[in-house]
Design an enzyme around this catalytic site. Structure first.
Site, PDB file in Angstrom:
ATOM      1  N   PHE A 137    -128.306  -1.493  19.088  1.00  0.00           N
ATOM      2  CA  PHE A 137    -127.853  -0.872  20.339  1.00  0.00           C
ATOM      3  C   PHE A 137    -127.718   0.616  20.098  1.00  0.00           C
ATOM      4  CE2 PHE A 137    -124.819   0.530  23.522  1.00  0.00           C
ATOM      5  CZ  PHE A 137    -125.331  -0.070  24.670  1.00  0.00           C
ATOM      6  N   ASP A 222    -127.670   5.746  13.051  1.00  0.00           N
ATOM      7  CA  ASP A 222    -126.775   5.768  14.211  1.00  0.00           C
ATOM      8  C   ASP A 222    -125.395   5.324  13.725  1.00  0.00           C
ATOM      9  OD1 ASP A 222    -125.232   5.099  16.402  1.00  0.00           O
ATOM     10  OD2 ASP A 222    -126.875   4.192  17.528  1.00  0.00           O
ATOM     11  N   LYS A 251    -118.232   7.971  19.945  1.00  0.00           N
ATOM     12  CA  LYS A 251    -117.084   7.073  20.011  1.00  0.00           C
ATOM     13  C   LYS A 251    -115.772   7.675  19.494  1.00  0.00           C
ATOM     14  CE  LYS A 251    -119.181   2.515  20.463  1.00  0.00           C
ATOM     15  NZ  LYS A 251    -118.621   2.040  21.733  1.00  0.00           N
TER      16      LYS A 251
HETATM   17  C1  LIG Z   1    -124.221   2.082  17.569  1.00  0.00           C
HETATM   18  C2  LIG Z   1    -124.121   2.636  18.944  1.00  0.00           C
HETATM   19  N1  LIG Z   1    -124.951   3.616  19.321  1.00  0.00           N
HETATM   20  C3  LIG Z   1    -124.877   4.170  20.532  1.00  0.00           C
HETATM   21  C4  LIG Z   1    -123.961   3.733  21.466  1.00  0.00           C
HETATM   22  C5  LIG Z   1    -123.918   4.373  22.824  1.00  0.00           C
HETATM   23  O1  LIG Z   1    -122.802   5.178  22.935  1.00  0.00           O
HETATM   24  P1  LIG Z   1    -122.310   5.680  24.376  1.00  0.00           P
HETATM   25  O2  LIG Z   1    -121.823   4.475  25.119  1.00  0.00           O
HETATM   26  O3  LIG Z   1    -121.223   6.674  24.065  1.00  0.00           O
HETATM   27  O4  LIG Z   1    -123.483   6.319  25.044  1.00  0.00           O
HETATM   28  C6  LIG Z   1    -123.065   2.717  21.127  1.00  0.00           C
HETATM   29  C7  LIG Z   1    -122.084   2.223  22.113  1.00  0.00           C
HETATM   30  O5  LIG Z   1    -121.608   1.124  22.039  1.00  0.00           O
HETATM   31  C8  LIG Z   1    -123.148   2.153  19.833  1.00  0.00           C
HETATM   32  O6  LIG Z   1    -122.321   1.174  19.450  1.00  0.00           O
END
Ligand SMILES: Cc1ncc(COP(=O)(O)O)c(C=O)c1O
Length: 388
Positions: A137, A222, A251
């Site tokens: 994700f 990520d 986050k």
């Molecule tokens: C690993 C990861 N990357 C990216 C995101 C996306 O972040 P945002 O919701 O702040 O756009 C999330 C959100 O859950 C995530 O867990």
């Protein structure tokens, strides 16, 4: 006059992009949150791995209030002190790099994708494909939803941007087999979060790092969910003895104030003036909040504390009768054999414990880093009562 409840108003005025649980939180303190009827809940979700210092942390609240009274926003046409200082701190905590600030995880990953594409144009004859993993994700913009390996989030929005190849996680051979002259980067979560907390196996990330070096590919990590102490190290890749070329954060960075960051090592630092930007990204308010978060994590030794509490939490959820318990530090999950996670989440909520059902089988726990041993005991006791 009938009393209009918040859920009724929400149904009327908010787009129905997700199913909300039937509770309205109005305030919080540390790892506790309170609903509009005054009930107290123990929060093991922390705004989905966001409130690293819990709710209403005095230093974060103070930093936000001070900055709000001083300078909230200037745009990125000018330098601001909190932004430069935050970039310096992040680089010192991670690896030699420069930082682009934005407002969310998806935006941080968009920046990483654009970096990879520009880098490929310059260094790999226009190669632009990014290998990512099934179940990953990376956000909800068109590019990041396509990068993520969960078609349920991207299929309704076809046509999708091209240039993403998905392979199973924790299998280096699959990455090797998917690599071609078109490949520019591999993009991974060190622990896949949204799919139910799947940590990288020992040796996987180091193997991918070696493969990227051998093949001349960028490694993008990520760390939006895993970064900033969550896994018991400042950044999850530090468990694996490697550094990425590009790392994304969001986050927990602002302790609840929206902010994202994309760090690029010198090799990948290809953005030039005009290539990318954000009106709000890294504004003084968000950066002051983030600096206070980093200060408290460091001063209070919360990275080591997260490692210690993570072991306790892992032991606590082992007793829940799941078929598997997975996790790293304060990022843990239990997977039930039967599809009971949603009912378990609801029953916990009624017992005043906030947990997160990521799907029908798995419960995710990402509490604030300040959680105590007593609070983990309390959560364990509540969950056992719920299971009875
Ligand atoms: C690993 C990861 N990357 C990216 C995101 C996306 O972040 P945002 O919701 O702040 O756009 C999330 C959100 O859950 C995530 O867990």
């Amino acid at each position: 006059m009938p009393v209009v409840t918040t859920p009724e108003l929400a149904d009327r005025y908010l787009m129905q992009v997700g199913r909300r649980l039937p509770v309205t939180f109005v305030r919080g303190q540390g790892c506790l949150v309170y609903d509009d009827a005054g009930n107290e809940y123990l929060d093991l979700v922390a705004g989905i791995a966001v409130n690293l210092l819990g709710h209403a942390h005095p230093e974060v609240a103070g930093a936000i209030a001070n900055q709000a009274k001083t300078l909230i926003h200037t745009s990125n046409l000018y330098f601001t002190q909190p932004q430069v200082e935050l970039a310096r701190r992040l680089v010192e905590l991670s690896f030699p790099s420069r930082v682009f600030f934005c407002n969310s995880g998806a935006e941080a990953n968009e920046a990483a994708i654009k970096i990879a594409r520009k880098w490929g144009t310059r260094n790999r004859a226009g190669a632009h494909e990014i290998i990512t993993t099934l179940g990953s994700f990376h956000g909800r913009t068109l590019a990041t939803v396509t990068a993520g390996g969960q078609p349920k989030y991207s299929d309704p929005f076809k046509p999708l941007p091209e240039g993403f190849v998905h392979v199973p996680y924790n299998d280096l051979d699959e990455i090797k087999a998917a690599t071609s002259a078109r490949t520019v980067a591999v993009m991974l979560e060190p622990v896949m979060g949204e799919i139910g907390v799947v940590p990288a196996k020992p040796g996987y990330l180091a193997g991918v790092r070696r493969w990227c070096d051998d093949q001349g590919l960028l490694l993008i990590l990520d760390e939006v969910q895993t970064g900033l102490g969550r896994t018991g190290r400042w950044f999850a890749h530090q468990h694996h003895g490697i550094t990425p070329d590009v790392m994304t954060l969001a986050k927990g960075l602002g302790g609840g104030v929206p902010i994202g960051a994309c760090l690029a090592a010198p090799k990948a630092d290809v953005f030039e003036p005009g290539d990318h930007g954000s009106t709000f990204g890294g504004n003084p308010l968000a950066c002051a909040a983030a600096l206070s978060v980093l200060n408290v994590i460091e001063r209070d030794g919360l990275v080591g504390h997260a490692a210690e509490m993570g072991e306790m939490l892992n032991a606590a959820i082992h007793g829940l009768g799941g078929k598997e318990v997975r996790g790293l530090g304060l990022m843990q999950a239990v997977e039930f054999a039967e599809p009971r996670a949603k009912a378990f989440q609801q029953a916990c909520l009624e017992a005043r414990l906030v947990v997160n059902a990521v799907d029908d089988h798995s419960i995710r726990f990402v509490p604030p880093l300040i959680i105590t041993a007593e609070q983990i005991d309390r959560a364990q006791h509540t969950m056992h009562e719920v299971l009875k």
